[in-house]
Scaffold this motif. Structure first.
Motif, mmCIF file in Angstrom:
data_model
loop_
_atom_site.group_PDB
_atom_site.id
_atom_site.type_symbol
_atom_site.label_atom_id
_atom_site.label_comp_id
_atom_site.label_asym_id
_atom_site.label_seq_id
_atom_site.Cartn_x
_atom_site.Cartn_y
_atom_site.Cartn_z
ATOM 1 N N ASP A 520 0.785 -1.206 -0.059
ATOM 2 C CA ASP A 520 -0.012 -0.136 -0.012
ATOM 3 C C ASP A 520 0.773 1.211 0.109
ATOM 4 O O ASP A 520 0.330 2.482 -0.167
ATOM 5 C CB ASP A 520 -0.926 0.090 1.065
ATOM 6 N N THR A 521 2.268 0.985 0.260
ATOM 7 C CA THR A 521 2.926 2.432 0.124
ATOM 8 C C THR A 521 2.961 2.992 -1.404
ATOM 9 O O THR A 521 2.775 2.296 -2.454
ATOM 10 C CB THR A 521 4.646 2.045 0.157
ATOM 11 N N LYS A 522 3.182 4.405 -1.570
ATOM 12 C CA LYS A 522 2.994 5.128 -2.559
ATOM 13 C C LYS A 522 4.284 5.925 -2.794
ATOM 14 O O LYS A 522 5.170 5.940 -1.945
ATOM 15 C CB LYS A 522 2.044 6.032 -2.678
ATOM 16 N N VAL A 523 4.622 6.100 -4.016
ATOM 17 C CA VAL A 523 5.893 6.855 -4.475
ATOM 18 C C VAL A 523 5.465 8.210 -4.534
ATOM 19 O O VAL A 523 4.441 8.465 -5.482
ATOM 20 C CB VAL A 523 6.193 6.165 -5.897
ATOM 21 N N ASP A 524 6.201 9.191 -3.748
ATOM 22 C CA ASP A 524 5.630 10.723 -3.737
ATOM 23 C C ASP A 524 6.323 11.141 -4.760
ATOM 24 O O ASP A 524 5.747 12.194 -5.371
ATOM 25 C CB ASP A 524 6.072 11.015 -2.465
ATOM 26 N N ILE A 525 7.630 11.116 -5.171
ATOM 27 C CA ILE A 525 8.423 11.472 -6.013
ATOM 28 C C ILE A 525 9.263 10.647 -6.777
ATOM 29 O O ILE A 525 9.908 9.733 -6.190
ATOM 30 C CB ILE A 525 9.166 12.700 -5.293
ATOM 31 N N THR A 526 9.299 10.724 -8.169
ATOM 32 C CA THR A 526 10.347 10.062 -9.031
ATOM 33 C C THR A 526 10.999 11.163 -9.718
ATOM 34 O O THR A 526 10.692 11.831 -10.551
ATOM 35 C CB THR A 526 9.479 9.056 -10.108
ATOM 36 N N LEU A 527 12.296 11.041 -9.472
ATOM 37 C CA LEU A 527 13.237 11.502 -10.594
ATOM 38 C C LEU A 527 14.030 10.875 -11.491
ATOM 39 O O LEU A 527 14.329 9.601 -11.190
ATOM 40 C CB LEU A 527 14.551 12.194 -9.674
ATOM 41 N N PHE A 528 13.759 11.094 -12.732
ATOM 42 C CA PHE A 528 14.505 10.438 -14.018
ATOM 43 C C PHE A 528 15.414 11.365 -14.638
ATOM 44 O O PHE A 528 15.143 12.286 -14.935
ATOM 45 C CB PHE A 528 13.314 9.751 -14.848
ATOM 46 N N ASP A 529 16.650 10.919 -14.720
ATOM 47 C CA ASP A 529 17.845 11.774 -15.388
ATOM 48 C C ASP A 529 17.653 13.197 -14.844
ATOM 49 O O ASP A 529 17.927 14.006 -15.692
ATOM 50 C CB ASP A 529 17.211 11.850 -16.904
ATOM 51 N N GLY A 530 17.480 13.006 -13.412
ATOM 52 C CA GLY A 530 17.671 14.344 -12.756
ATOM 53 C C GLY A 530 16.742 15.224 -12.909
ATOM 54 O O GLY A 530 16.572 16.532 -12.421
ATOM 55 N N ARG A 531 15.374 14.882 -13.570
ATOM 56 C CA ARG A 531 14.131 15.580 -13.624
ATOM 57 C C ARG A 531 12.917 15.008 -12.766
ATOM 58 O O ARG A 531 12.948 13.549 -12.796
ATOM 59 C CB ARG A 531 13.677 16.027 -15.062
ATOM 60 N N ILE A 532 12.180 15.909 -12.159
ATOM 61 C CA ILE A 532 11.092 15.381 -11.442
ATOM 62 C C ILE A 532 10.008 14.831 -12.430
ATOM 63 O O ILE A 532 9.470 15.877 -13.116
ATOM 64 C CB ILE A 532 10.723 16.237 -10.425
ATOM 65 N N VAL A 533 9.632 13.788 -12.720
ATOM 66 C CA VAL A 533 8.936 13.390 -13.736
ATOM 67 C C VAL A 533 7.523 12.779 -13.050
ATOM 68 O O VAL A 533 6.498 12.453 -13.813
ATOM 69 C CB VAL A 533 9.454 11.985 -14.709
ATOM 70 N N HIS A 534 7.346 12.807 -11.882
ATOM 71 C CA HIS A 534 6.228 12.376 -11.107
ATOM 72 C C HIS A 534 6.128 12.809 -9.871
ATOM 73 O O HIS A 534 7.127 12.729 -9.028
ATOM 74 C CB HIS A 534 6.148 10.697 -10.835
ATOM 75 N N GLU A 535 5.143 13.505 -9.307
ATOM 76 C CA GLU A 535 4.940 14.136 -8.089
ATOM 77 C C GLU A 535 3.514 13.808 -7.671
ATOM 78 O O GLU A 535 2.564 14.320 -8.239
ATOM 79 C CB GLU A 535 5.343 15.552 -8.113
#
Length: 536
Positions: A520-535
């Protein structure tokens, strides 16, 4: 690299997966690289007026997840199909097909994927007559969750020209009743008779779906995937072309190793391809071979009979796989071999023992065995002797297969998903989803590996829990281990200075919470290649 950070994450619980510096409080990103990792004080000193500074409020930070066995192209193409993964009964399946047929209108194909009859109260695989009754005016084909078995209705069979006289294709089975009439159930490559007559999506639609799928992957914390071919290799060239086009158009926002079908071995060698060729976004992956099928379809190759079927079936002869591997190995093309049943694993491990005895490998990136779903103790011992092998296992498939394996293998289920024992061999253990076979969320996979439970938290005490992994072991299987085993450990897999900034932030500390809460844990932020692609 600049000495001023573009992004700083601070006040966090950073589990770096770097053995030299396993924990930190803050990380600075400059461009697409990690500028520095350390204390809040040190890292905040790298900020300028233009730096985006994010207070993590002590949230858990990990390297971006790597999924080493994802049928990504297939997953993207099926965005518009029925998703049966959360359908809990035969009746619900009927309703889903009926509603889709009404929505599409008469004559249009109704397609679906992911049914798991072993967890339905009816425990019944549908047949052509069931689908005829539900959708009499539409061709229908639906796939079991393992993709080794599909079911078509009468209109679908007619369009595929499958009838009384149709012989089984090579490496496939057309199930027939006592009168010789096809029942609608198609196993292994027999399903390609249906795939061959399905309408082809436009290239624009394919690329649009792939971009949608990448966005969803980011929500799961995925920053790298290995896109794996299905049996028959129908999608091999099309998938590679699509990935290349996304890359050319600067629309590729996930790292991808593209596997090639084993049938293309000679062409790949003639072209001079080798595993790892490409850049840090798109690489040539592995040649994919199939030694057997799947246990759900009773086509996984076993040393003893299933409780409700025969021994399963070998697919590509092991001798043929061995000849291809020897050729590929000499030009630096690594291979992956699908092996599910204990007989398949026995034969493939013995094959790699013979290949390694030649002591002349040119493959820098290890060959792989995929699934290793059921393996006997004596073959685990042989696996431990292999020097140029990695294993990719799918713990989230476990949550789908508990009922099925109990039903068809009984107490021999103790040899299935033996993750702990595989880890003990010392062979690199990579974890993956096999999506769309199972949920692509790595947190669901970590949950399954650690608890040995279904997604509904059953059985309460887990299933053969002596084979459970620790959270630390499971996280390594989705981060540093696959990076190193696939030749990218110098730039991926850990939060280390100089590596590419693929980083995720979770809303819970999966190392500390009750393991039942991991899924049930969620991903709050994803950085890809140094850019925030999911928030979130």
């Amino acid at each position: 690299m600049k000495t001023v950070a573009d992004i700083i994450l601070h006040n966090g619980n950073i589990q770096t997966q770097d053995g030299f510096h396993p924990m930190a409080r803050a990380v600075a990103v400059s461009g697409k690289r990690i500028l520095s990792v350390g204390s809040d004080r040190d890292i905040l000193g790298l900020a300028s007026s233009h730096t985006q500074v994010i207070d993590l409020d002590n949230r858990l930070v990990l390297p971006g997840f790597i999924d080493t066995h994802f049928h990504f192209y297939e997953w993207a193409l099926n965005y518009d199909s029925i998703d049966f993964s959360r359908v809990g009964s035969f009746k619900e399946m009927e309703n889903a097909v009926s509603n889709k047929a009404l929505a599409l209108g008469e004559g249009n194909w109704v397609l679906g994927q992911g049914f798991n009859e072993s967890d339905w109260p009816e425990n019944k695989i549908p047949d052509r007559y069931d689908l005829d009754r539900i959708a009499p005016n539409n061709p229908v084909c639906i796939w079991r969750c393992d993709l080794h078995l599909s079911v078509a209705n009468s209109l679908g069979l007619k369009l595929a020209k499958i009838g009384f006289e149709t012989p089984d294709p090579e490496d496939g089975v057309i199930a027939k009743d006592t009168s010789g009439r096809p029942t609608g159930v198609l196993k292994e490559l027999a399903s390609n008779l249906i795939r061959n007559v399905l309408p082809k999506p436009s290239r624009a639609a394919v690329l649009e779906n792939m971009q949608k799928a990448v966005g969803d992957a980011h929500k799961f914390g995925l920053t790298s995937i290995h896109d794996i071919r299905l049996m028959g290799g129908l999608d091999g060239a099309d998938a590679l072309k699509a990935w290349q086009q996304l890359h050319r158009e600067n629309r590729l926002h996930i790292r991808c190793h593209v596997a090639l079908p084993g049938e293309m071995t000679d062409q790949a060698i003639d072209l001079g391809l080798c595993t790892g060729f490409g850049d840090d976004l798109l690489k040539i992956g592995y040649l994919k071979f199939f030694s057997d099928g799947g246990m759900g379809a009773r086509t996984g190759w076993m040393t003893k009979k299933y409780l409700d079927a025969e021994f399963g079936m070998p697919l590509t002869p092991v001798a043929d796989i061995e000849r291809a591997v020897l050729k590929a190995d000499q030009v630096g093309l690594s291979v992956m071999v699908h092996a599910v049943g204990d007989r398949a694993n026995k034969e493939i491990i013995a094959m790699f023992q013979r290949i390694e005895s030649h002591d002349r490998t040119r493959c820098i990136i290890p060959h792989r065995i995929e699934h290793v779903q059921m393996i006997l103790p004596e073959d685990l011992e042989k696996l431990s002797t292999l020097k140029n092998i990695a294993v990719s296992c799918q713990p989230n498939n476990l949550s789908l297969d508990i009922s099925m394996i109990d039903s068809c293998a009984g107490p021999r289920g103790k040899y299935a998903y033996a993750l702990k024992n595989i880890l003990k061999t010392g062979v690199p253990l990579m974890l993956s989803s096999d999506a769309p076979v199972a949920d692509p969320n790595p947190l669901a996979g970590i949950y399954s590996a650690v608890t040995r439970k279904r997604m509904n938290k059953t059985p309460e005490k887990g299933w053969y829990v002596e084979q459970a992994l620790s959270v630390e072991e499971a996280v390594k299987g989705y981060t540093i281990t696959p990076a190193v085993a696939s030749g990218t450990g110098d730039c991926l897999g850990s939060i280390s200075k100089g590596k590419i900034a693929d980083i995720i932030v979770l809303d819970q500390d999966i190392f500390k919470i009750d393991p039942d809460g991991i899924a049930d844990t969620k991903v709050d932020i994803t950085l890809f290649d140094g850019r925030i692609v999911h928030e979130r």
